[in-house]
Design an enzyme around this catalytic site. Sequence first.
Site, mmCIF file in Angstrom:
data_model
loop_
_atom_site.group_PDB
_atom_site.id
_atom_site.type_symbol
_atom_site.label_atom_id
_atom_site.label_comp_id
_atom_site.label_asym_id
_atom_site.label_seq_id
_atom_site.Cartn_x
_atom_site.Cartn_y
_atom_site.Cartn_z
ATOM 1 N N ASN A 83 18.928 -32.811 13.301
ATOM 2 C CA ASN A 83 18.019 -33.013 13.099
ATOM 3 C C ASN A 83 16.414 -33.540 13.540
ATOM 4 O O ASN A 83 15.531 -33.779 12.397
ATOM 5 C CB ASN A 83 18.395 -34.946 13.106
ATOM 6 N N SER A 136 15.639 -30.801 4.584
ATOM 7 C CA SER A 136 15.150 -31.266 3.647
ATOM 8 C C SER A 136 14.469 -31.491 2.235
ATOM 9 O O SER A 136 14.677 -29.857 1.442
ATOM 10 C CB SER A 136 13.663 -31.294 4.241
ATOM 11 N N TYR A 149 6.802 -25.445 6.752
ATOM 12 C CA TYR A 149 8.000 -26.698 6.917
ATOM 13 C C TYR A 149 9.497 -26.292 6.322
ATOM 14 O O TYR A 149 9.959 -26.235 6.533
ATOM 15 C CB TYR A 149 7.465 -28.162 7.229
ATOM 16 N N SER A 152 10.981 -22.978 6.608
ATOM 17 C CA SER A 152 12.455 -23.051 7.749
ATOM 18 C C SER A 152 13.702 -23.972 7.640
ATOM 19 O O SER A 152 14.582 -24.231 8.092
ATOM 20 C CB SER A 152 11.793 -23.627 8.749
ATOM 21 N N LYS A 153 13.060 -24.864 6.327
ATOM 22 C CA LYS A 153 14.401 -25.940 6.239
ATOM 23 C C LYS A 153 14.708 -25.022 5.120
ATOM 24 O O LYS A 153 16.059 -25.007 4.853
ATOM 25 C CB LYS A 153 13.839 -27.245 5.823
#
Length: 245
Positions: A83, A136, A149, A152-153
């Site tokens: 997480n 995400s 972000y 990377s997700k």
Amino acid sequence: MTNLDGKVALVTGASSGLGAHTARILAEHGATVIGAARRADRVPRHGDRIVPLELDITDRVAVREAIPRIAETTGWPDVVVNNAGSGAVKPALEHTDADWDHALAVNLTGAWTVSIVVTEGLRRLGRPGSIVNVASAAGLNPVADTAAYGTSKAALIHLTRQLALEWAPLRIRVNAICPGHFPTEINAEFLADERFRDRITRRIPLGRLGRLNDLTGLVLLLASDASAYLTGAVIPLDGGQSLRS
């Protein structure tokens, strides 16, 4: 079928937000939970069901040392919830090298290292397991000002499928949840702006932001034997927002 009695679950980023909620839910349903976080003092308690672990998942050596060490007390993890997450919110041209490197180190490499360490142990023990990657909605479709972000997700989503394919013979399932906008400590400042919050809400078909309890059923499904035949799934949890992106 979502009873987790006898299971050991490792949750990263367990000191706040989705991670703290996940740790509590798994403990309430019978698991012994290792709540890993840099701020271990903020990991929630649930009697002796949640064991805090101070851990920076970007430190590979620390991960490889800490998991076997705490497993001597808790038992080896059967369930992992990757997480922990981080990422700058700014236009791509304003991202620094440090912004990029940190997002990948936490969101991708950290999840990779934790998953590898736990799976190596499960293979030695000949036991099945379940890995749940918290990706995400920004990894499914581009979202403004989240270059590092979101990238990377998106990579974490691909890693989910890759590991699901490779580890199925080991009876280790790997799935991903892709949350949309959930108010947490990280985004509280942005969502406190009523105009910003309303603009986001108008793009969500279900007409509201996510609530922590919206995560509960899906986490329990993926962590437990209720999803024994499910692996490689990437599940949006965004009120339908990704349908419009």
